[in-house]
Design a protein around this motif. Sequence first.
Motif, short mmCIF file in Angstrom:
data_model
loop_
_atom_site.label_atom_id
_atom_site.label_comp_id
_atom_site.label_asym_id
_atom_site.label_seq_id
_atom_site.Cartn_x
_atom_site.Cartn_y
_atom_site.Cartn_z
N ASP A 26 -11.79 0.60 -2.07
CA ASP A 26 -12.09 1.97 -1.66
C ASP A 26 -11.20 2.97 -2.37
N GLU A 27 -9.95 2.59 -2.55
CA GLU A 27 -8.99 3.48 -3.22
C GLU A 27 -9.34 3.65 -4.69
N GLU A 28 -9.95 2.63 -5.28
CA GLU A 28 -10.30 2.69 -6.69
C GLU A 28 -11.58 3.45 -6.96
N GLN A 29 -12.35 3.77 -5.90
CA GLN A 29 -13.60 4.53 -6.07
C GLN A 29 -13.30 5.90 -6.65
N ASP A 36 0.48 4.42 -0.40
CA ASP A 36 0.05 5.66 0.24
C ASP A 36 0.38 5.60 1.73
N VAL A 67 0.87 -1.18 0.00
CA VAL A 67 0.00 0.00 0.00
C VAL A 67 0.90 1.22 0.00
N GLU A 97 -0.25 7.51 4.37
CA GLU A 97 -1.32 7.72 5.35
C GLU A 97 -2.21 6.49 5.45
N ARG A 98 -2.56 5.92 4.29
CA ARG A 98 -3.40 4.73 4.29
C ARG A 98 -2.67 3.54 4.92
N ALA A 103 -9.85 -2.12 1.30
CA ALA A 103 -9.06 -0.87 1.20
C ALA A 103 -8.69 -0.59 -0.24
N GLU A 104 -8.36 -1.64 -0.98
CA GLU A 104 -8.00 -1.47 -2.40
C GLU A 104 -9.20 -1.01 -3.20
#
Length: 199
Positions: free
Chosen positions: A195-198, A147, A145, A149-150, A192-193
């Motif tokens: 959500d990141e692609e939204q 990012d 991951v 912060e994530r 999480a992945e």
Amino acid sequence: MTRLTRAEAKARTRERLLDAAARVFAQKGLAGASVDEIAEAAGYSIGAVYSNFGGKEQLFVELLQERANDRVNRAAEIIAEAEPAEANGALGRLLVEVADKDADFAPLQAEFWLYAVRNPELMETYAERMREPRRLLTDLVARSVPDAERAGELSSIVIALFQGLVRMRRVDPDSVPDELFGRALRWLFTGAEADEEQP
């Protein structure tokens, strides 16, 4: 017989004190345990505790940090050694090992959390010591991951998930099957992945 250097002897003393402290704290709690009992259980004088740790509370905090660091380092080894498809299962087995074989882990975590909450002056000390294992885990998560912060948020969730499932399994093993932690990690990271692609 090989003679230990001064540094090796000090490291051995420290390790024996930490092992003894884990047993005594898990049995009697932080408030109920005495420096005398810890020193006696390790086979040393009270002076050895104070010269290595400064006192009972510092010993306890260092014990928790060391154990947490050990868990994260073991997780890193598992991820490095396992095939990607098998890593979650291997991490699940790590949770089972901690819950079933390290009888002191869950009581120590719970004990110091309660002690810190009841003694707010220790809260920052506890938080500071636990930032190191969280940072190690964040570095591990950041491999998949990018990012930052994530990765930090996910590492907090993984720690809470691990601690919570260990406690649940210690109380009711059937409620936390061997493979549950691995599956939960897959769900967490898949979510999480997504959500990141939204957009």
